[in-house]
Design a protein around this motif. Sequence first.
Motif, mmCIF file in Angstrom:
data_model
loop_
_atom_site.group_PDB
_atom_site.id
_atom_site.type_symbol
_atom_site.label_atom_id
_atom_site.label_comp_id
_atom_site.label_asym_id
_atom_site.label_seq_id
_atom_site.Cartn_x
_atom_site.Cartn_y
_atom_site.Cartn_z
ATOM 1 N N SER A 467 0.782 -1.192 0.064
ATOM 2 C CA SER A 467 -0.050 -0.158 -0.183
ATOM 3 C C SER A 467 0.926 1.355 0.055
ATOM 4 O O SER A 467 1.808 1.369 0.706
ATOM 5 N N LEU A 468 0.417 2.172 -0.835
ATOM 6 C CA LEU A 468 0.870 3.481 -0.845
ATOM 7 C C LEU A 468 0.910 4.413 0.437
ATOM 8 O O LEU A 468 1.264 5.286 0.749
ATOM 9 N N GLY A 469 -0.299 3.732 1.088
ATOM 10 C CA GLY A 469 -0.880 4.547 2.345
ATOM 11 C C GLY A 469 -2.322 5.118 2.231
ATOM 12 O O GLY A 469 -2.967 4.949 1.054
ATOM 13 N N GLU A 470 -2.883 5.422 3.469
ATOM 14 C CA GLU A 470 -4.317 5.793 3.242
ATOM 15 C C GLU A 470 -4.471 7.093 2.497
ATOM 16 O O GLU A 470 -3.673 7.939 2.566
ATOM 17 N N ARG A 471 -5.636 7.290 1.801
ATOM 18 C CA ARG A 471 -6.016 8.134 1.152
ATOM 19 C C ARG A 471 -5.016 8.757 0.077
ATOM 20 O O ARG A 471 -4.835 9.847 -0.492
ATOM 21 N N VAL A 472 -4.352 7.763 -0.637
ATOM 22 C CA VAL A 472 -3.617 7.816 -1.557
ATOM 23 C C VAL A 472 -4.094 7.397 -2.914
ATOM 24 O O VAL A 472 -4.598 5.910 -2.939
ATOM 25 N N TYR A 473 -4.638 8.073 -3.968
ATOM 26 C CA TYR A 473 -5.288 7.870 -5.029
ATOM 27 C C TYR A 473 -4.676 8.123 -6.348
ATOM 28 O O TYR A 473 -3.695 8.666 -6.380
ATOM 29 N N GLY A 474 -5.219 7.587 -7.373
ATOM 30 C CA GLY A 474 -4.781 8.175 -8.779
ATOM 31 C C GLY A 474 -4.842 9.642 -8.889
ATOM 32 O O GLY A 474 -3.721 10.420 -9.429
ATOM 33 N N ALA A 475 -5.676 10.426 -8.334
ATOM 34 C CA ALA A 475 -5.927 11.766 -8.181
ATOM 35 C C ALA A 475 -5.000 12.519 -7.166
ATOM 36 O O ALA A 475 -4.665 13.794 -7.386
ATOM 37 N N THR A 476 -4.121 11.865 -6.456
ATOM 38 C CA THR A 476 -3.318 12.432 -5.492
ATOM 39 C C THR A 476 -1.854 12.167 -5.776
ATOM 40 O O THR A 476 -1.120 12.735 -5.216
ATOM 41 N N LEU A 477 -1.502 11.207 -6.553
ATOM 42 C CA LEU A 477 -0.022 10.892 -6.770
ATOM 43 C C LEU A 477 0.223 11.057 -8.071
ATOM 44 O O LEU A 477 1.019 11.785 -8.644
ATOM 45 N N ALA A 478 -0.543 10.252 -8.930
ATOM 46 C CA ALA A 478 -0.096 9.947 -10.356
ATOM 47 C C ALA A 478 -0.484 11.239 -11.185
ATOM 48 O O ALA A 478 0.319 11.811 -12.052
ATOM 49 N N LEU A 479 -1.727 11.929 -10.889
ATOM 50 C CA LEU A 479 -2.200 13.125 -11.432
ATOM 51 C C LEU A 479 -1.455 14.309 -11.338
ATOM 52 O O LEU A 479 -1.229 14.772 -12.337
ATOM 53 N N PRO A 480 -1.061 14.795 -9.854
ATOM 54 C CA PRO A 480 -0.125 15.959 -9.930
ATOM 55 C C PRO A 480 1.272 15.933 -10.663
ATOM 56 O O PRO A 480 1.568 16.576 -11.167
ATOM 57 N N ILE A 481 1.661 14.605 -10.961
ATOM 58 C CA ILE A 481 2.834 14.459 -11.622
ATOM 59 C C ILE A 481 2.599 14.891 -13.157
ATOM 60 O O ILE A 481 3.217 15.201 -13.986
ATOM 61 N N TRP A 482 1.361 13.963 -13.601
ATOM 62 C CA TRP A 482 1.077 14.419 -15.004
ATOM 63 C C TRP A 482 0.859 15.850 -15.161
ATOM 64 O O TRP A 482 1.214 16.293 -16.334
ATOM 65 N N ILE A 483 0.322 16.655 -14.369
ATOM 66 C CA ILE A 483 -0.114 17.903 -14.595
ATOM 67 C C ILE A 483 1.453 18.505 -14.602
ATOM 68 O O ILE A 483 1.599 19.858 -15.468
ATOM 69 N N ASP A 484 1.995 18.442 -13.749
ATOM 70 C CA ASP A 484 3.575 19.262 -13.604
ATOM 71 C C ASP A 484 4.087 18.887 -15.179
ATOM 72 O O ASP A 484 5.064 19.711 -15.595
ATOM 73 N N PHE A 485 4.148 17.476 -15.345
ATOM 74 C CA PHE A 485 4.627 17.271 -16.763
ATOM 75 C C PHE A 485 4.070 18.086 -17.978
ATOM 76 O O PHE A 485 4.722 18.851 -18.727
#
Length: 537
Positions: A467-485
């Motif tokens: 597990s990446l941890g509680e309340r870690v979702y696609g919207a909270t980890l992968a999406l911010p990286i995508w937006i920065d890119f």
Amino acid sequence: PGRHSPINHPDDATRRRNSVLRQMYDKGFITARALHEAQAEPLLVRGRNYEQSPAPYFIEWVRQYLERNYSTEQIWEGGLKIYTTLNYDIQVAARRTLREGLKKFDKETHKGVGFIENILEQGQDLDTYVHPEWRQIFYEGQIVHGLVMKSTPQEALVKLGSFTARIEPEDMTWTEQEQVDQVLKPGDVAAFSIQEIQRAEKTIEATLDRIPEVQGALITIDNKTGAIRAMVGGFDFQYSEFNRATQAMRQPGSLFKPFTYVSLMEEGYSPFEHVLDAPVSYREGPGRIYAPENSDQNFRGLMTIRDAFAFSRNVPTIRLANALGIDKVIEVAYRFGIQRKLPPYLPVALGAGELTLQEITSAFTVFPHNGVRAHPHFIQRVEDYHGATLMEHQNQFDQVISPETAGKMLYLLRSVVERGTARRAQSLERPLGGKTGTTNDSTDSWFVGFTPQITTGVWAGYDEKKSLGERVYGATLALPIWIDFMENISETIPIVDFEVTYAPLDITLAQRQNVKVKGEEVVQPWSVEDIPPPQPF
């Protein structure tokens, strides 16, 4: 060769140069005057760009291709010229944003716990210790392990090969410690990020860093040609050569849901018909009951298909997959280029099967490209030493879905950004579509998004599937990286609108059917006149 590097070990390099000059004099190649003049010259290093390739995973991918298709003699002695699809600027941005995103998540998650070892505790000596990384050429932006020689509350003196760095409190703010010696002690070996190198003074400006345990991958594909413009297979090729963009088999979670909705749209349904978000269960076998749940453990009752998709509701998706038949959903996935065999049971509709980031990203290129999938490729052409073409790629295309279905799906995928789980991507202020994905226990975080020109997929998770941890979702980890890119390449990708369009409902038809309309957006269920009304899900 690293031992004689004129950058990291100039004294050794000078001695080696003078030794070679002496041998040249002894063998009569140069005169005594030329020998003395050459030995008196200072050792100069010309050029400033010492950074390693920004695409080591991609280069290894190319090497493996050559190894499969050409002889060793051709590869190493034939003077082959390989033309790839890589876009340098996009690749540099991809590598930088993925690394920064993973480092940020790691530091927020772990702070300073367990990132240091101490050589004094292992019986080693400060003056004789040599870290293997010190044999390489250093460059700005690199993470290198350094040895703490001294430390006080105000600063620490760190050895990095023949260079030294001073670490002050502002260089380690992420640890939330105000005094340096609370974190760094003599003998500690820790990771440091090189900010600036003063090669003449043998000093480095650096910040305390850490090699993140979490991994990730990013791939960018041209929608119309299938050309792979950027690919990053992990945090750092130096620490792991495993390519997580092309080799890692992971569960996609909600990223798989579009295949169920494609099946639905092909049956003639619209985004504005309704589906029930309420408890439901199915018998999977003797004594086995499958009862899907939503990620928030709540139910929203009757809702439009558009909202069920935009907010990534699990229970409505399973209801739809069950009504359509899971075999139909899997058949659609295979049409989109998913190659792995998927088991025919309902949880597959929520991404319980496994696939690669490359597969799912290529599949998503269908939606902004009028239902057409261009087969992905990364080698454009191979020539021999004389310029003769040995291989030239020919684009291959599949009409996966009709333009009409592509239009409906594009509408749904844009709704994810406009009102759903990827709302924060609106900050980019350009036409976008995409889908978030999270697996059970948050072991995988995904986002695949697209503009009219390119589709980019981002995955993040641990290699061992924890597990990446509680309340870690696609919207909270992968999406911010995508937006920065996407922010980093905004000038490279012009802002244009999608060619595929979908008009939800003609206003005249809405008035004739007494359907309540707000602007051009239907807020009540409707059916196209020549399609029988659907059965409730």
